[in-house]
Enzyme design. Structure first.
Site, PDB file in Angstrom:
ATOM      1  N   CYS A 187       0.970  -1.266  -0.073  1.00  0.00           N
ATOM      2  CA  CYS A 187      -0.065  -0.093   0.077  1.00  0.00           C
ATOM      3  C   CYS A 187       1.034   1.357  -0.060  1.00  0.00           C
ATOM      4  CB  CYS A 187      -0.977   0.077   1.286  1.00  0.00           C
ATOM      5  SG  CYS A 187       0.161  -0.048   2.720  1.00  0.00           S
ATOM      6  N   CYS A 221      -0.849  -5.244   7.353  1.00  0.00           N
ATOM      7  CA  CYS A 221      -0.550  -3.785   7.927  1.00  0.00           C
ATOM      8  C   CYS A 221       0.217  -4.138   9.175  1.00  0.00           C
ATOM      9  CB  CYS A 221      -2.026  -3.136   8.253  1.00  0.00           C
ATOM     10  SG  CYS A 221      -2.969  -2.950   6.811  1.00  0.00           S
TER      11      CYS A 221
HETATM   12 FE1  FES Z   1      -1.187   0.244   4.551  1.00  0.00          FE
HETATM   13 FE2  FES Z   1      -2.632  -0.792   6.196  1.00  0.00          FE
HETATM   14  S1  FES Z   1      -3.249  -0.423   4.330  1.00  0.00           S
HETATM   15  S2  FES Z   1      -0.288  -0.312   6.270  1.00  0.00           S
END
Ligand code: FES
Length: 127
Positions: free
Chosen positions: A33, A102
């Site tokens: 992400c 995450c």
């Molecule tokens: Fe990036 Fe959770 S979506 S660390």
């Protein structure tokens, strides 16, 4: 979707910030992400005496960083290296499967900070 514990750490994160003159720093990015986390530690007698984090990321990343600082504080370096992302998620009462990645960020940043400290010690010993 999130446990009470996650929401609590998200709304009220513990140990946010930076340590001036830290003994170890770990920064990791999440390739999935693009989020980023930094952990600063102070070490005393082989134990994490102080720990702070900064996270540019989602709510789960924030909650997991907050939780890992609580888990790591007061632990020996060896025990801190044994904290896994599963420990973090378990202590938060679980994370939705899509958010498990995450919690990688928190465990990895902590491990990097400890390794950074150990590397510096090694360098000092070798002059
Ligand atoms: Fe990036 Fe959770 S979506 S660390």
């Amino acid at each position: 979707m999130y446990s009470e514990k996650v929401m609590d750490h998200f709304r009220n994160p513990r140990n946010v910030g930076e340590i001036k003159d830290p003994d170890g720093v770990g920064t990791v990015g999440n390739p999935v992400c693009g989020d980023l986390m930094t952990i600063h530690i102070k070490v005393k007698d082989n134990t994490i005496s102080e720990i702070k984090f900064k996270t540019f990321g989602c709510g789960a990343a924030l909650a997991t960083s907050s939780m890992i600082t609580e888990l790591a504080k007061g632990k020996s370096l060896e025990d801190a290296l044994k904290i896994t992302r599963k420990d973090v998620a378990d202590n938060l009462g679980g994370l939705p499967p899509i958010k498990m990645h995450c919690s990688n960020l928190a465990a990895d940043a902590l491990h990097e900070a400890v390794k950074d400290y150990q590397k510096k010690q090694e360098e000092n010993r070798n002059g």
